[in-house]
Design an enzyme around this catalytic site. Sequence first.
Site, PDB file in Angstrom:
ATOM      1  NE  ARG A 144      -6.424   1.790  -0.266  1.00  0.00           N
ATOM      2  CZ  ARG A 144      -6.437   3.071   0.066  1.00  0.00           C
ATOM      3  NH1 ARG A 144      -5.325   3.670   0.419  1.00  0.00           N
ATOM      4  NH2 ARG A 144      -7.547   3.745   0.058  1.00  0.00           N
TER       5      ARG A 144
ATOM      6  CG  ASN B 115      -1.891   1.122   1.243  1.00  0.00           C
ATOM      7  OD1 ASN B 115      -1.805   2.046   0.423  1.00  0.00           O
ATOM      8  ND2 ASN B 115      -2.822   1.083   2.172  1.00  0.00           N
TER       9      ASN B 115
ATOM     10  CD  GLU C 299      -9.260  -1.188   3.989  1.00  0.00           C
ATOM     11  OE1 GLU C 299      -8.938  -0.799   5.126  1.00  0.00           O
ATOM     12  OE2 GLU C 299      -9.526  -0.424   3.062  1.00  0.00           O
TER      13      GLU C 299
ATOM     14  NE  ARG D  30     -11.469  12.474   3.020  1.00  0.00           N
ATOM     15  CZ  ARG D  30     -11.183  11.181   3.189  1.00  0.00           C
ATOM     16  NH1 ARG D  30     -12.082  10.359   3.711  1.00  0.00           N
ATOM     17  NH2 ARG D  30     -10.015  10.713   2.817  1.00  0.00           N
TER      18      ARG D  30
ATOM     19  CB  ILE E 278     -15.247   4.802  14.914  1.00  0.00           C
ATOM     20  CG1 ILE E 278     -14.305   6.018  14.888  1.00  0.00           C
ATOM     21  CG2 ILE E 278     -16.501   5.109  15.738  1.00  0.00           C
ATOM     22  CD1 ILE E 278     -14.867   7.245  14.167  1.00  0.00           C
TER      23      ILE E 278
ATOM     24  CG  HIS F 171     -13.697   2.967   3.159  1.00  0.00           C
ATOM     25  ND1 HIS F 171     -14.505   3.922   3.723  1.00  0.00           N
ATOM     26  CD2 HIS F 171     -12.434   3.251   3.563  1.00  0.00           C
ATOM     27  CE1 HIS F 171     -13.758   4.751   4.441  1.00  0.00           C
ATOM     28  NE2 HIS F 171     -12.492   4.370   4.349  1.00  0.00           N
TER      29      HIS F 171
HETATM   30  P1  ADP Z   1      -8.332   5.219   9.036  1.00  0.00           P
HETATM   31  O1  ADP Z   1      -9.602   5.655   8.386  1.00  0.00           O
HETATM   32  O2  ADP Z   1      -7.254   6.255   8.991  1.00  0.00           O
HETATM   33  O3  ADP Z   1      -7.871   3.824   8.642  1.00  0.00           O
HETATM   34  P2  ADP Z   1      -9.018   3.961  11.557  1.00  0.00           P
HETATM   35  O4  ADP Z   1      -9.913   2.958  10.923  1.00  0.00           O
HETATM   36  O5  ADP Z   1      -7.756   3.480  12.200  1.00  0.00           O
HETATM   37  O6  ADP Z   1      -8.669   5.150  10.584  1.00  0.00           O
HETATM   38  O7  ADP Z   1      -9.901   4.731  12.652  1.00  0.00           O
HETATM   39  C1  ADP Z   1      -9.403   5.794  13.377  1.00  0.00           C
HETATM   40  C2  ADP Z   1     -10.521   6.285  14.283  1.00  0.00           C
HETATM   41  O8  ADP Z   1     -10.875   5.223  15.178  1.00  0.00           O
HETATM   42  C3  ADP Z   1     -10.137   7.482  15.133  1.00  0.00           C
HETATM   43  O9  ADP Z   1     -11.183   8.435  15.124  1.00  0.00           O
HETATM   44  C4  ADP Z   1     -10.017   6.871  16.517  1.00  0.00           C
HETATM   45  O10 ADP Z   1     -10.348   7.791  17.522  1.00  0.00           O
HETATM   46  C5  ADP Z   1     -11.047   5.782  16.457  1.00  0.00           C
HETATM   47  N1  ADP Z   1     -10.820   4.813  17.538  1.00  0.00           N
HETATM   48  C6  ADP Z   1      -9.813   3.929  17.673  1.00  0.00           C
HETATM   49  N2  ADP Z   1      -9.903   3.271  18.855  1.00  0.00           N
HETATM   50  C7  ADP Z   1     -10.996   3.786  19.489  1.00  0.00           C
HETATM   51  C8  ADP Z   1     -11.639   3.559  20.733  1.00  0.00           C
HETATM   52  N3  ADP Z   1     -11.154   2.664  21.582  1.00  0.00           N
HETATM   53  N4  ADP Z   1     -12.744   4.271  21.031  1.00  0.00           N
HETATM   54  C9  ADP Z   1     -13.222   5.195  20.173  1.00  0.00           C
HETATM   55  N5  ADP Z   1     -12.682   5.445  18.981  1.00  0.00           N
HETATM   56  C10 ADP Z   1     -11.584   4.769  18.633  1.00  0.00           C
END
Ligand code: ADP
Length: 397
Positions: free
Chosen positions: A90, A7, A383, A240, A331, A179
């Site tokens: 990717r 990637n 992914e 965004r 999240i 995605h």
């Molecule tokens: P990306 O889109 O860059 O791949 P991720 O899928 O890693 O991002 O998601 C990042 C988001 O996940 C951030 O907003 C982070 O706060 C949230 N996140 C990660 N762990 C937790 C948690 N334990 N509780 C709430 N949100 C979380």
Amino acid sequence: MKVLVINCGSSSLKFTLFDMADKSVLCKGLVERIGMDGTKLTYQAKGQKIEEPLNISAHNEALAPICAKMTDATVGVIKDLSEIKAIGHRVLHGGMEFTQPIKVDEAVKAGIRKCFPLGPLHNPANLGGIEACEENFPGIPNVAVFDTAFHMTMGPEAYLYAIPQEYYKKHGVRKYGFHGTSHKYVYGRVCEFLGLDASKARVISCHLGNGSSLCAVKGGKVVDTTMGLTPLAGLVMGTRSGDIDAAVVTFLQQQENMTPAQVDTLLNKKSGFLGVSGKSSDMRDICSLRAAGDKDATIAYDMFLHRLVHYIGGYYLLLGGVDAILFTGGIGENSYETRADIVAALAPLGVKLDAEANKSRGQEVVISTADSAFKAVVMPTNEELMIAMETARIVEG
Ligand code: ADP
């Protein structure tokens, strides 16, 4: 079969080597800050994590130190590079050209180049990664796996914008969605996990991370998704804005004398949680600020939820009911409070939360009760594995 997944971003190159016999990760890591000061290699294998400074200035130079580590007598995981039978890449934007993963040849590279205007930040870097692999792994097939491909099953009622069709025909201005690799992976997994017939199942996939998108899938085909021509559309995200009235763009250009590039930066990098809260783009911060009574973080969270529920309700109707709603991404996999709030808002559809099951984090689990109208599921995405699976499928023919 061993498959390497690459990637390649504008200043980084992430890699994962899979053994497809058991889909295990043999090693993984990344080279970051390519072309800047402090270029660094991180390599993880055999329970060890190694970090080393690198003296390189371009992506094609990043592969040699990675190869050296993969074949190293102590931390290496293969004897010879010839054990790698294929490389999966990717690629962000496949435009209308690419509806499937595809083995790379000169025509495919030209197609990826043609999509540069649609993915100006990612596609050049993705192509750079492919060319670096062609140089460093001569004779090993490269496969391009596009973030947009899964969504190409959408119908025109979903993907067209209601503007004169000449712009669609001339420039490919339409909804593509992103995605796709993640949505396709979690759709396949949730069908296996719940024993659903993948040729019929109706699933709403919620990929909620820094970038977030929903995808309504019926029988393996995408009915609709929230991102658009670019990943800017749809949900409120980390930085965004997601959906806005398109007139906001021209209004700001006129009233604030902003250039197109400035508006682009505002909407992609300074909006979402960051813009509304004025404090952070990170959901963990938003949740703790909200718990401490911060008004702006609270409104940012409420906006995120409001728009999510709005889309889920619409997708429920477009799918004619759902068998499962699934949560993935940083999240979706980790924030049990967000999942609880979403499921509570969907109560009119008859879905009920199992609060105990919802406490789990980062694993495949049903979080709805047995008498729920449909299942709510946490489904960690992967992914890289999906890219490796698609790559193996393509090269095995
Ligand atoms: P990306 O889109 O860059 O791949 P991720 O899928 O890693 O991002 O998601 C990042 C988001 O996940 C951030 O907003 C982070 O706060 C949230 N996140 C990660 N762990 C937790 C948690 N334990 N509780 C709430 N949100 C979380």
